[in-house]
Design a protein around this motif. Structure first.
Motif, PDB file in Angstrom:
ATOM      1  N   ALA A   1       0.804  -1.791   0.082  1.00 51.33           N
ATOM      2  CA  ALA A   1       0.035  -0.175   0.052  1.00 51.33           C
ATOM      3  C   ALA A   1       1.143   1.542   0.470  1.00 51.33           C
ATOM      4  O   ALA A   1       2.173   1.040   0.589  1.00 51.33           O
ATOM      5  N   LEU A   2       0.280   2.603  -0.524  1.00 53.71           N
ATOM      6  CA  LEU A   2       0.921   4.022  -0.501  1.00 53.71           C
ATOM      7  C   LEU A   2       1.271   4.057   0.568  1.00 53.71           C
ATOM      8  O   LEU A   2       1.830   5.259   1.146  1.00 53.71           O
ATOM      9  N   GLU A   3      -0.709   4.422   0.974  1.00 56.82           N
ATOM     10  CA  GLU A   3      -0.948   5.229   2.667  1.00 56.82           C
ATOM     11  C   GLU A   3      -1.836   5.023   3.157  1.00 56.82           C
ATOM     12  O   GLU A   3      -2.533   4.427   2.310  1.00 56.82           O
ATOM     13  N   PHE A   4      -2.182   5.089   4.327  1.00 59.46           N
ATOM     14  CA  PHE A   4      -3.505   4.738   4.372  1.00 59.46           C
ATOM     15  C   PHE A   4      -3.741   6.473   5.416  1.00 59.46           C
ATOM     16  O   PHE A   4      -3.571   6.504   5.871  1.00 59.46           O
ATOM     17  N   HIS A   5      -5.218   7.152   5.521  1.00 54.44           N
ATOM     18  CA  HIS A   5      -5.207   8.112   5.963  1.00 54.44           C
ATOM     19  C   HIS A   5      -6.854   7.658   6.051  1.00 54.44           C
ATOM     20  O   HIS A   5      -7.450   7.024   5.935  1.00 54.44           O
ATOM     21  N   ASP A   6      -7.729   9.313   6.557  1.00 53.20           N
ATOM     22  CA  ASP A   6      -9.034   9.105   7.086  1.00 53.20           C
ATOM     23  C   ASP A   6      -9.387   8.213   8.291  1.00 53.20           C
ATOM     24  O   ASP A   6     -10.588   7.745   7.811  1.00 53.20           O
ATOM     25  N   LEU A   7      -8.877   7.856   9.196  1.00 53.29           N
ATOM     26  CA  LEU A   7      -8.845   7.209   9.805  1.00 53.29           C
ATOM     27  C   LEU A   7      -9.722   6.730  10.613  1.00 53.29           C
ATOM     28  O   LEU A   7      -9.927   8.696  12.019  1.00 53.29           O
ATOM     29  N   LYS A   8     -11.001   6.506  11.015  1.00 53.71           N
ATOM     30  CA  LYS A   8     -11.885   7.666  11.957  1.00 53.71           C
ATOM     31  C   LYS A   8     -12.491   6.086  13.167  1.00 53.71           C
ATOM     32  O   LYS A   8     -12.138   4.820  12.084  1.00 53.71           O
ATOM     33  N   THR A   9     -12.412   6.256  13.975  1.00 54.52           N
ATOM     34  CA  THR A   9     -12.991   5.188  15.320  1.00 54.52           C
ATOM     35  C   THR A   9     -14.119   5.109  16.041  1.00 54.52           C
ATOM     36  O   THR A   9     -14.519   6.258  16.260  1.00 54.52           O
TER      37      THR A   9
END
Length: 306
Positions: free
Chosen positions: A229-237
């Motif tokens: 993967a290149l990145e992950f973003h907008d993590l919400k919990t």
């Protein structure tokens, strides 16, 4: 070995039985002494029993599987029980204050203090042991209703200890006004606990995020299992009872096939389910040009460490 849900149900049911036994002991202590402080202690136990019954029902309801009307499940039912328990605590506190005010106007002598305080001490020890079990098992099972029940019982133990110490002082000094004063202090303590319980439960109903420690663990698990993967973003919990909902955007190379992307998402979801109890994961896959980090947009790096 019984499932987590079955264990939580069993503990919530036994909490009602234990509560009835504790209530009987406290009313015996009040009957022996006539102390309004011990009466206030017994009144709180009535709330304990009602609250335990509500928690038992809420735990059963929260375990129901998702259906057409509730596609995300019934997990928040436990928060409603905790809120209602907080309201009942406030009602009990007001009743205690009323009784204490009457005792101030007409002081009452304390009879048979020795046996009465001994019975109260026995009830406090039993209450403390059961509260420790509920808090420990509730945290292990991530059950807000069970933890709330345990914390309520533990606050009851603390107030019982204060009542016993205060009555011993009243007997030693002959100051009968200490008895209703102790009852008022118990009522204020109960009110504070009720407010704290309602506040924490409302946070759950408002879809509060997981705590920072859990959030850091979630980020670590995603990063460790996001090879390619290149990145992950907008993590919400958000938390709902024993379930933690996790969603984020995962940026993958634009030329990657759907099947390959699906395998990566499956790997991340399985890792989160293993490391984060009650995880429910939603991943939104995006192409490289959606990356928020410049290097990742060019396929040369990672936006958020993966």
């Amino acid at each position: 070995m019984p499932s987590t849900t079955a264990r939580v149900r069993r503990l919530s049911f036994w909490s009602i039985i234990v509560g009835v036994a504790i209530l009987a002991l406290k009313f015996i202590a009040w009957w022996l002494t006539g102390s309004v402080a011990l009466f206030s202690d017994a009144m709180e136990s009535i709330v304990n029993i009602v609250a335990s019954g509500i928690a038992w029902y809420a735990i059963r309801l929260s375990a129901k599987p998702a259906d057409a009307g509730h596609p995300f499940g019934h997990h928040k039912a436990e928060y409603f029980s905790a809120v209602l328990e907080g309201v009942l605590i406030v009602v009990a506190a007001l009743l205690i204050l009323h009784e204490a005010a009457l005792a101030f106007l007409v002081p009452r002598a304390i009879s048979a203090p020795g046996p009465g305080l001994a019975v109260t001490a026995l009830a406090a020890v039993a209450n403390g042991a059961w509260a420790a079990v509920l808090i420990r098992e509730g945290r292990r099972a991530r059950s807000p209703a069970l933890v709330a029940d345990g914390r309520h019982l533990w606050s009851d133990v603390v107030t019982s200890a204060g009542v016993i110490a205060g009555l011993l002082l009243a007997l030693a000094t002959g100051w009968l006004w200490l008895d209703p004063l102790l009852a008022m202090l118990v009522a204020l303590s109960v009110l504070w606990h009720g407010w704290h319980l309602v506040r924490s439960s409302v946070q759950g109903l408002m879809d509060a995020a997981v705590d920072p420690v859990d959030l850091a663990e979630i980020e670590r698990v995603i990063a460790t299992n996001s090879e390619e993967a290149l990145e992950f973003h907008d993590l919400k919990t958000r938390e709902a009872g024993r379930v933690r909902f996790i969603e984020f955007h995962l940026v993958l190379p634009s030329q990657m096939t759907v099947e390959h992307s699906h395998r990566i998402c499956d790997r991340i979801e399985h890792a989160l389910a293993k490391e984060i109890p009650g995880a429910r994961v939603t991943i939104h896959v995006e192409p490289a040009h959606k990356a928020k980090n410049g290097a990742a947009k060019n396929g040369n790096g990672v936006g958020r460490p993966v």
